[in-house]
Scaffold this motif. Structure first.
Motif, PDB file in Angstrom:
ATOM      1  N   ALA A  13       0.841  -1.192   0.000  1.00 52.84           N
ATOM      2  CA  ALA A  13       0.000   0.000   0.000  1.00 52.84           C
ATOM      3  C   ALA A  13       0.885   1.256   0.000  1.00 52.84           C
ATOM      4  O   ALA A  13       1.888   1.315   0.705  1.00 52.84           O
ATOM      5  CB  ALA A  13      -0.925  -0.004   1.206  1.00 52.84           C
ATOM      6  N   GLY A  14       0.488   2.213  -0.805  1.00 55.71           N
ATOM      7  CA  GLY A  14       1.273   3.432  -0.967  1.00 55.71           C
ATOM      8  C   GLY A  14       2.264   3.383  -2.112  1.00 55.71           C
ATOM      9  O   GLY A  14       2.844   4.415  -2.482  1.00 55.71           O
ATOM     10  N   SER A  16       3.609   2.115  -6.139  1.00 53.95           N
ATOM     11  CA  SER A  16       3.214   2.463  -7.503  1.00 53.95           C
ATOM     12  C   SER A  16       3.452   1.296  -8.451  1.00 53.95           C
ATOM     13  O   SER A  16       4.331   0.461  -8.225  1.00 53.95           O
ATOM     14  CB  SER A  16       4.026   3.673  -8.008  1.00 53.95           C
ATOM     15  N   ARG A  67      -4.831   9.791  -8.328  1.00 54.21           N
ATOM     16  CA  ARG A  67      -3.811   8.769  -8.043  1.00 54.21           C
ATOM     17  C   ARG A  67      -3.342   8.061  -9.314  1.00 54.21           C
ATOM     18  O   ARG A  67      -2.183   7.661  -9.401  1.00 54.21           O
ATOM     19  CB  ARG A  67      -4.364   7.743  -7.068  1.00 54.21           C
ATOM     20  N   ASN A  84      -0.371   5.374  -8.717  1.00 53.79           N
ATOM     21  CA  ASN A  84       0.368   5.812  -7.533  1.00 53.79           C
ATOM     22  C   ASN A  84      -0.516   5.727  -6.298  1.00 53.79           C
ATOM     23  O   ASN A  84      -1.739   5.631  -6.404  1.00 53.79           O
ATOM     24  CB  ASN A  84       0.856   7.247  -7.723  1.00 53.79           C
ATOM     25  N   SER A  85       0.104   5.774  -5.156  1.00 48.21           N
ATOM     26  CA  SER A  85      -0.622   5.741  -3.876  1.00 48.21           C
ATOM     27  C   SER A  85      -1.623   4.592  -3.859  1.00 48.21           C
ATOM     28  O   SER A  85      -2.791   4.758  -3.493  1.00 48.21           O
ATOM     29  CB  SER A  85      -1.338   7.073  -3.639  1.00 48.21           C
ATOM     30  N   LYS A  87      -3.862   1.401  -3.018  1.00 42.70           N
ATOM     31  CA  LYS A  87      -4.566   0.969  -1.822  1.00 42.70           C
ATOM     32  C   LYS A  87      -4.955  -0.493  -1.970  1.00 42.70           C
ATOM     33  O   LYS A  87      -5.098  -0.990  -3.085  1.00 42.70           O
ATOM     34  CB  LYS A  87      -5.836   1.806  -1.650  1.00 42.70           C
TER      35      LYS A  87
END
Length: 126
Positions: A13-14, A16, A67, A84-85, A87
């Motif tokens: 998580a977080g 890319s 994102r 990106n980012s 989850k």
């Protein structure tokens, strides 16, 4: 005609990932292309799509807006999705898709796309 998706994988998580989809057999440079995803037990859902090259012609699901970024290289007949980012709820099989008509604009309904890639798995761990 074939769409070949690649770039999936396992990420925390977080993190890319960048997905790519290469089209062969015909050019889609003047038609919409996009990305959808399907999580286990859920319906396929719209992620992002765009007309030909040009950032003003991009569309995103609310869940990924800010994102994810979709882009195209018409010379290479490819569409990409920079994620990106990430989850855990982004975990799904991601599919690229292409239309062969301009009459419907850039739709969000999967049934309006004519060609599909084989899917690439994206897994986001918490």
């Amino acid at each position: 005609v074939q769409l070949q998706a690649s770039g999936g994988g396992l990420v925390q998580a977080g993190g890319s990932l960048r997905l790519s989809c290469a089209a062969s057999g015909r050019s889609f440079s003047t038609y919409p292309m996009g990305w959808f995803r399907q999580a286990p037990g859920k319906e396929r859902e719209f992620v992002a799509a765009m007309w030909w090259s040009g950032s003003s012609n991009t569309y995103y699901a609310d869940s990924v807006k800010g994102r994810f970024t979709i882009s195209r290289d018409n010379a290479k007949n490819t569409v990409s999705l920079q994620m990106n980012s990430l989850k855990p709820e982004d975990t799904a099989v991601y599919y690229c898709a292409a239309k062969t008509s301009v009459l419907e604009g850039v739709p969000r309904e999967s049934g309006r796309y004519d060609y599909w890639g084989q899917g690439t798995q994206v897994t986001v761990s918490s």
